[in-house]
Design a protein around this motif. Structure first.
Motif, PDB file in Angstrom:
ATOM      1  N   SER A 101      33.568 -61.387  16.921  1.00 31.76           N
ATOM      2  CA  SER A 101      34.913 -61.670  17.439  1.00 31.76           C
ATOM      3  C   SER A 101      35.597 -62.684  16.545  1.00 31.76           C
ATOM      4  N   LEU A 102      36.893 -62.498  16.387  1.00 32.39           N
ATOM      5  CA  LEU A 102      37.728 -63.499  15.700  1.00 32.39           C
ATOM      6  C   LEU A 102      39.050 -63.510  16.445  1.00 32.39           C
ATOM      7  N   SER A 103      39.390 -64.664  16.973  1.00 31.34           N
ATOM      8  CA  SER A 103      40.614 -64.734  17.771  1.00 31.34           C
ATOM      9  C   SER A 103      41.353 -66.031  17.500  1.00 31.34           C
ATOM     10  N   VAL A 104      42.649 -65.925  17.313  1.00 31.43           N
ATOM     11  CA  VAL A 104      43.511 -67.095  17.179  1.00 31.43           C
ATOM     12  C   VAL A 104      44.552 -67.005  18.293  1.00 31.43           C
ATOM     13  N   GLU A 105      44.821 -68.137  18.927  1.00 33.65           N
ATOM     14  CA  GLU A 105      45.817 -68.188  20.010  1.00 33.65           C
ATOM     15  C   GLU A 105      47.129 -67.558  19.515  1.00 33.65           C
ATOM     16  N   ARG A 109      49.179 -67.550  15.380  1.00 32.77           N
ATOM     17  CA  ARG A 109      48.790 -66.514  14.413  1.00 32.77           C
ATOM     18  C   ARG A 109      49.728 -66.530  13.214  1.00 32.77           C
ATOM     19  N   GLY A 110      49.178 -66.184  12.072  1.00 36.33           N
ATOM     20  CA  GLY A 110      49.983 -66.108  10.856  1.00 36.33           C
ATOM     21  C   GLY A 110      50.170 -67.454  10.176  1.00 36.33           C
ATOM     22  N   SER A 111      49.441 -68.510  10.599  1.00 36.58           N
ATOM     23  CA  SER A 111      49.593 -69.835   9.958  1.00 36.58           C
ATOM     24  C   SER A 111      48.352 -70.263   9.195  1.00 36.58           C
ATOM     25  N   GLY A 112      47.435 -69.353   8.977  1.00 38.23           N
ATOM     26  CA  GLY A 112      46.283 -69.699   8.137  1.00 38.23           C
ATOM     27  C   GLY A 112      45.020 -70.075   8.895  1.00 38.23           C
ATOM     28  N   LEU A 113      45.085 -70.161  10.231  1.00 40.58           N
ATOM     29  CA  LEU A 113      43.885 -70.595  10.963  1.00 40.58           C
ATOM     30  C   LEU A 113      42.779 -69.534  10.911  1.00 40.58           C
ATOM     31  N   GLY A 114      43.147 -68.249  10.995  1.00 37.86           N
ATOM     32  CA  GLY A 114      42.137 -67.183  10.906  1.00 37.86           C
ATOM     33  C   GLY A 114      41.431 -67.241   9.557  1.00 37.86           C
ATOM     34  N   THR A 115      42.183 -67.491   8.500  1.00 45.74           N
ATOM     35  CA  THR A 115      41.579 -67.601   7.159  1.00 45.74           C
ATOM     36  C   THR A 115      40.630 -68.793   7.112  1.00 45.74           C
ATOM     37  N   ARG A 116      41.047 -69.927   7.680  1.00 44.31           N
ATOM     38  CA  ARG A 116      40.148 -71.102   7.713  1.00 44.31           C
ATOM     39  C   ARG A 116      38.868 -70.779   8.474  1.00 44.31           C
ATOM     40  N   THR A 140      42.886 -48.759  14.825  1.00 44.66           N
ATOM     41  CA  THR A 140      44.349 -48.846  14.848  1.00 44.66           C
ATOM     42  C   THR A 140      44.853 -50.303  14.750  1.00 44.66           C
ATOM     43  N   ASN A 141      43.951 -51.256  14.534  1.00 47.62           N
ATOM     44  CA  ASN A 141      44.354 -52.666  14.404  1.00 47.62           C
ATOM     45  C   ASN A 141      44.656 -52.926  12.922  1.00 47.62           C
ATOM     46  N   GLU A 142      45.816 -52.423  12.490  1.00 51.25           N
ATOM     47  CA  GLU A 142      46.099 -52.385  11.053  1.00 51.25           C
ATOM     48  C   GLU A 142      46.225 -53.763  10.422  1.00 51.25           C
ATOM     49  N   ARG A 143      46.827 -54.707  11.163  1.00 52.94           N
ATOM     50  CA  ARG A 143      47.003 -56.045  10.558  1.00 52.94           C
ATOM     51  C   ARG A 143      45.655 -56.727  10.389  1.00 52.94           C
ATOM     52  N   ALA A 144      44.761 -56.548  11.384  1.00 48.75           N
ATOM     53  CA  ALA A 144      43.426 -57.156  11.254  1.00 48.75           C
ATOM     54  C   ALA A 144      42.683 -56.511  10.078  1.00 48.75           C
ATOM     55  N   MET A 145      42.827 -55.187   9.932  1.00 48.77           N
ATOM     56  CA  MET A 145      42.165 -54.494   8.815  1.00 48.77           C
ATOM     57  C   MET A 145      42.669 -55.048   7.481  1.00 48.77           C
ATOM     58  N   ARG A 146      43.999 -55.264   7.418  1.00 48.37           N
ATOM     59  CA  ARG A 146      44.567 -55.808   6.171  1.00 48.37           C
ATOM     60  C   ARG A 146      44.004 -57.212   5.901  1.00 48.37           C
ATOM     61  N   PHE A 147      43.862 -57.991   6.979  1.00 42.15           N
ATOM     62  CA  PHE A 147      43.314 -59.353   6.854  1.00 42.15           C
ATOM     63  C   PHE A 147      41.911 -59.300   6.238  1.00 42.15           C
ATOM     64  N   GLU A 149      40.476 -56.764   4.569  1.00 39.71           N
ATOM     65  CA  GLU A 149      40.467 -56.164   3.227  1.00 39.71           C
ATOM     66  C   GLU A 149      40.887 -57.204   2.192  1.00 39.71           C
ATOM     67  N   ARG A 150      41.831 -58.083   2.590  1.00 48.06           N
ATOM     68  CA  ARG A 150      42.242 -59.149   1.669  1.00 48.06           C
ATOM     69  C   ARG A 150      41.067 -60.071   1.346  1.00 48.06           C
ATOM     70  N   GLN A 151      40.136 -60.173   2.290  1.00 45.97           N
ATOM     71  CA  GLN A 151      38.939 -61.004   2.074  1.00 45.97           C
ATOM     72  C   GLN A 151      37.863 -60.260   1.275  1.00 45.97           C
TER      73      GLN A 151
HETATM   74  C1  LIG Z   1      43.401 -61.520  13.149  1.00 45.32           C
HETATM   75  C2  LIG Z   1      43.593 -63.033  13.360  1.00 45.32           C
HETATM   76  C3  LIG Z   1      42.292 -63.669  13.818  1.00 45.32           C
HETATM   77  C4  LIG Z   1      43.998 -63.652  12.021  1.00 45.32           C
HETATM   78  O1  LIG Z   1      44.211 -65.032  12.212  1.00 45.32           O
HETATM   79  P1  LIG Z   1      45.606 -65.674  11.711  1.00 45.32           P
HETATM   80  O2  LIG Z   1      45.510 -67.146  11.880  1.00 45.32           O
HETATM   81  O3  LIG Z   1      46.735 -64.971  12.376  1.00 45.32           O
HETATM   82  O4  LIG Z   1      45.522 -65.246  10.165  1.00 45.32           O
HETATM   83  P2  LIG Z   1      46.126 -65.970   8.877  1.00 45.32           P
HETATM   84  O5  LIG Z   1      47.365 -66.716   9.218  1.00 45.32           O
HETATM   85  O6  LIG Z   1      45.039 -66.700   8.193  1.00 45.32           O
HETATM   86  O7  LIG Z   1      46.457 -64.683   8.003  1.00 45.32           O
HETATM   87  C5  LIG Z   1      47.554 -63.852   8.399  1.00 45.32           C
HETATM   88  C6  LIG Z   1      47.123 -62.427   8.326  1.00 45.32           C
HETATM   89  O8  LIG Z   1      46.324 -62.129   9.477  1.00 45.32           O
HETATM   90  C7  LIG Z   1      46.537 -60.787   9.832  1.00 45.32           C
HETATM   91  N1  LIG Z   1      46.951 -60.631  11.220  1.00 45.32           N
HETATM   92  C8  LIG Z   1      46.347 -59.767  12.062  1.00 45.32           C
HETATM   93  N2  LIG Z   1      46.918 -59.805  13.245  1.00 45.32           N
HETATM   94  C9  LIG Z   1      47.920 -60.691  13.197  1.00 45.32           C
HETATM   95  C10 LIG Z   1      48.894 -61.144  14.132  1.00 45.32           C
HETATM   96  N3  LIG Z   1      48.933 -60.656  15.385  1.00 45.32           N
HETATM   97  N4  LIG Z   1      49.786 -62.063  13.724  1.00 45.32           N
HETATM   98  C11 LIG Z   1      49.751 -62.535  12.467  1.00 45.32           C
HETATM   99  N5  LIG Z   1      48.842 -62.163  11.531  1.00 45.32           N
HETATM  100  C12 LIG Z   1      47.938 -61.236  11.888  1.00 45.32           C
HETATM  101  C13 LIG Z   1      47.544 -60.212   8.891  1.00 45.32           C
HETATM  102  O9  LIG Z   1      46.821 -59.580   7.837  1.00 45.32           O
HETATM  103  C14 LIG Z   1      48.250 -61.430   8.394  1.00 45.32           C
HETATM  104  O10 LIG Z   1      48.775 -61.218   7.136  1.00 45.32           O
HETATM  105  P3  LIG Z   1      50.239 -60.557   7.002  1.00 45.32           P
HETATM  106  O11 LIG Z   1      51.172 -61.601   7.477  1.00 45.32           O
HETATM  107  O12 LIG Z   1      50.347 -60.247   5.575  1.00 45.32           O
HETATM  108  O13 LIG Z   1      50.307 -59.361   7.891  1.00 45.32           O
HETATM  109  C15 LIG Z   1      44.697 -63.360  14.420  1.00 45.32           C
HETATM  110  O14 LIG Z   1      45.937 -62.878  13.949  1.00 45.32           O
HETATM  111  C16 LIG Z   1      44.414 -62.753  15.778  1.00 45.32           C
HETATM  112  O15 LIG Z   1      43.797 -63.397  16.621  1.00 45.32           O
HETATM  113  N6  LIG Z   1      44.894 -61.513  15.999  1.00 45.32           N
HETATM  114  C17 LIG Z   1      44.728 -60.832  17.269  1.00 45.32           C
HETATM  115  C18 LIG Z   1      43.283 -60.518  17.565  1.00 45.32           C
HETATM  116  C19 LIG Z   1      42.632 -59.658  16.503  1.00 45.32           C
HETATM  117  O16 LIG Z   1      43.164 -58.655  16.044  1.00 45.32           O
HETATM  118  N7  LIG Z   1      41.425 -60.103  16.106  1.00 45.32           N
HETATM  119  C20 LIG Z   1      40.620 -59.395  15.134  1.00 45.32           C
HETATM  120  C21 LIG Z   1      39.738 -58.467  15.880  1.00 45.32           C
HETATM  121  S1  LIG Z   1      38.714 -57.539  14.785  1.00 45.32           S
END
Ligand SMILES: CC(C)(COP(=O)(O)OP(=O)(O)OC[C@H]1O[C@@H](n2cnc3c(N)ncnc32)[C@H](O)[C@@H]1OP(=O)(O)O)[C@@H](O)C(=O)NCCC(=O)NCCS
Length: 169
Positions: A101-105, A109-116, A140-147, A149-151
């Protein structure tokens, strides 16, 4: 994000993950692949099931939670389980990890915490001498997949889900 601390935690902190699991589940519902006859569970139904799995996974000494906290409030987490032995199809080490699991409030989201969080996951795994990490993503969670793949991660096994067809007799 700079005033957010990331701490390694064990099962004693599981109850702090409930609302973050809930918001991840809500996101999953918003990207659900709509498989006929198999809707996603509600967060109320899902959390106790997930919590029980976390308890099991955290029995392994190298499994862990990374909890991101701001002023002691949980704002994100990663949970990593460990598989033994090596995967039998690919050249992994004897132990390999899975990001369960990886979850950010939502408001952060989108401020770098998931990357950290994932960078800290790599640090913890390096210390344990574990070199491979698998990550399951809803197709179908395309943004997470992109996240991921970037890693540097790439889709590996794709699991399909459907109803057992009804008998035609
Ligand atoms: C996926 C997640 C953990 C990434 O953490 P984050 O702090 O938002 O990520 P960062 O700021 O470090 O990086 C941003 C990237 O995260 C990804 N991302 C995925 N879901 C996102 C969302 N709902 N909002 C913003 N970014 C998201 C994108 O690739 C984004 O890059 P982009 O702006 O080019 O699209 C977080 O967005 C999240 O909790 N999403 C909902 C739950 C989820 O999908 N978890 C993964 C399950 S496998």
């Amino acid at each position: 994000v700079n005033d957010v601390q990331i701490v390694r935690a064990g099962p004693g902190r599981l109850d702090d993950l409930a609302s973050l699991w809930r918001s991840m589940q809500e996101h999953h519902r918003s990207v659900d692949p709509a498989i006929p006859g198999i809707p996603p569970r509600s967060a109320d139904d899902s959390w106790p099931r997930r919590r029980a799995k976390y308890v099991e996974w955290l029995r392994h000494p190298d499994a862990f939670i990374l909890l991101a906290e701001q002023a002691s409030s949980p704002v994100g987490y990663a949970l990593v389980s460990i598989h033994e032995p090596a995967d039998d199809t690919h050249m992994t080490g004897d132990r390999w990890a899975e990001l369960q699991s990886l979850s950010v409030e939502p408001s952060r989201r989108g401020s770098g915490l998931g990357t950290r969080l994932v960078e800290r996951v790599y640090e913890e795994l390096r210390v344990s001498g574990i070199e491979e990490l698998a990550i399951g993503v809803i197709a179908t969670n395309e943004r997470a997949m992109r996240f991921y793949e970037r890693q540097g991660f790439r889709p590996w096994v794709v699991t399909t889900l459907g109803k057992v067809p009804k008998s035609t007799q």
